[in-house]
Design an enzyme around this catalytic site. Structure first.
Site, PDB file in Angstrom:
ATOM      1  CB  SER A 187      23.171 -26.165  51.303  1.00 55.21           C
ATOM      2  OG  SER A 187      21.870 -26.148  50.718  1.00 55.21           O
ATOM      3  CE1 TYR A 189      15.290 -26.830  49.922  1.00 51.07           C
ATOM      4  CE2 TYR A 189      16.795 -24.994  49.568  1.00 51.07           C
ATOM      5  CZ  TYR A 189      15.527 -25.541  49.472  1.00 51.07           C
ATOM      6  OH  TYR A 189      14.511 -24.815  48.916  1.00 51.07           O
ATOM      7  CE  LYS A 193      13.582 -27.656  47.015  1.00 49.46           C
ATOM      8  NZ  LYS A 193      12.152 -27.912  46.923  1.00 49.46           N
TER       9      LYS A 193
END
Length: 410
Positions: A187, A189, A193
């Site tokens: 994703s 997100y 990271k």
């Protein structure tokens, strides 16, 4: 230690700030309160009634006698203010939670994708840049995610803690090199990271920043020993389709008699950790910083489960049904997940594993605050790409007239 907790008003940040304060550290929270703003955007509220941050801090002082500082600051846009705060407070350590944390929200819309990248990547880089600019030698502990590894990427092979040793063929023979485990984000997100990892590697190599990256599993549970002391200290309990984590969602659904929402076959294997272990792992990482030159990576997980197995466990304990819905995510129907967590165990972590007692705690909270639940927010509707089937394609009416006054059926 003098510790800054960035994003200290959030689901993991708030109990961490309280835990570290309770352990005798001087804690200051930096937060832009964006998570509260997202509640307004999504028109949903935490199941638990979280108080304004100022009231939370005053409540902590009244029950503990200890003070937590607060600076309202946007890490992604206020680099100069951040540098000024660092110079003033001169922290020994910085705990970095200040990122948009939900994979479904990051895939919700083009705007949410851009916000997640802008907020997360700029926040992390501004922190690293400000530490170099100010010369503050603070150990950084960052909350990452197991999702940087992807799911199913390694098959049944154990996922190491951050690094792989690989053979690089050369004309003179193979050369061994240590590299970051190949990333496979699922994703936007998880993509941010992954980008964090590269920034950490650069700043550790170039500027000798001392960085620990915690690849954390899905957090479940709500309360810690500190948040239980006063209702004004209670932690968030997200149950909606964007921010609610899977086991907490199951336990909330069971508490109100709603079918447990399993997306796809439920064959997805995920790593889990209880919120009580999250705060303990942060402390362990703070006490064991790396020397620099290379980021330290811990896999912050305690156990793994298939989603369907979790649903069946909760269903067997509570008597609710399981509903299989179309999966809004673009992922394999099933995957294996074998995760190494040797370093935390060696440093003294005693894992909190899944138990009926801890699950009952979550369900009791859900039962107590069931009047705050908006049933229309339970179903996950953020999809990973245009044209995918959504959960709207399978309709059922939630059952809201249970459980009885006696509480959940364990």
């Amino acid at each position: 230690m003098n510790i800054l907790v960035l994003g200290g008003d959030g689901f993991c940040g708030w109990p961490t700030a309280l835990y570290l304060s309770d352990r005798g550290h001087d804690v200051t929270v930096l937060d832009n309160l964006s998570r509260r703003a997202i509640d307004l955007e999504l028109e949903v509220q935490s199941l638990t009634p979280i108080r304004p941050l100022g009231e939370r801090i005053r409540a902590w002082r009244s029950v503990s006698g200890r003070q937590i500082g607060f600076v309202r600051l946007d890490l992604a846009t206020e680099h100069e203010r951040l540098a000024a705060v660092l110079r003033e407070l001169r922290p020994d350590a910085v705990v970095h939670f200040a990122e948009q944390r939900a994979a479904p929200y990051s895939m919700r819309s083009p705007q949410a994708k851009r916000y997640t990248v802008d907020n997360n990547v700029r926040a992390t880089h501004n922190l690293l840049s400000a530490l170099v600019t100010t010369g503050i030698d603070a150990a950084v502990v960052h909350l990452g995610t197991m999702g940087v590894y992807g799911y199913g990427w390694s098959g049944s092979a154990p996922i190491p803690e951050g690094y792989l040793t690989v053979k690089v063929p050369t004309p003179d023979g193979d050369v061994l090199r240590e590299i970051l485990h190949p990333a496979n984000p699922g994703s936007v997100y998880h993509l941010t990271k992954t980008l964090d990892q590269l920034m950490f590697a650069f700043y550790a190599k170039n500027d000798l920043l001392r960085i620990t990256d915690l690849h954390q599993g899905i957090v479940w549970g709500t309360q810690t020993a500190q948040t239980e002391r006063d209702e004004r200290l209670i932690n968030r309990f997200d149950y909606d389709g964007d921010y609610g984590t899977v086991l907490n969602r199951f336990l909330m659904q069971a508490a109100i008699g709603h079918p447990l929402t399993v997306h796809g076959t439920g064959g997805q294997t995920r790593a889990f950790i209880h919120i009580r272990d999250t705060v303990r792992c942060i402390e362990i990482a703070l006490q064991n910083p790396p020397s620099g030159a290379k980021p330290q990576v811990f896999n912050q997980v305690t156990e793994t489960y298939r989603v369907d197995d979790l649903a069946k466990l909760v269903a067997s304990l509570t008597g609710v049904d399981v509903a299989y819905l179309p999966n809004p995510r673009q992922e394999d129907q099933e995957n294996d997940l074998n995760v190494r967590n040797d370093q935390f165990i060696a440093l003294g972590l005693e894992p909190t594993t899944l138990s009926e007692g801890l699950m009952a705690e979550c369900t009791h909270i859900a039962t107590r605050y069931r009047h705050r639940i908006d049933p229309s927010k339970i179903i996950a509707r953020s999809v990973w790409r245009e044209g995918m089937a959504t959960s709207d394609d399978l309709a059922f009416e939630p059952v809201l007239d249970t459980p009885a006054e006696g509480g959940p059926r364990w």
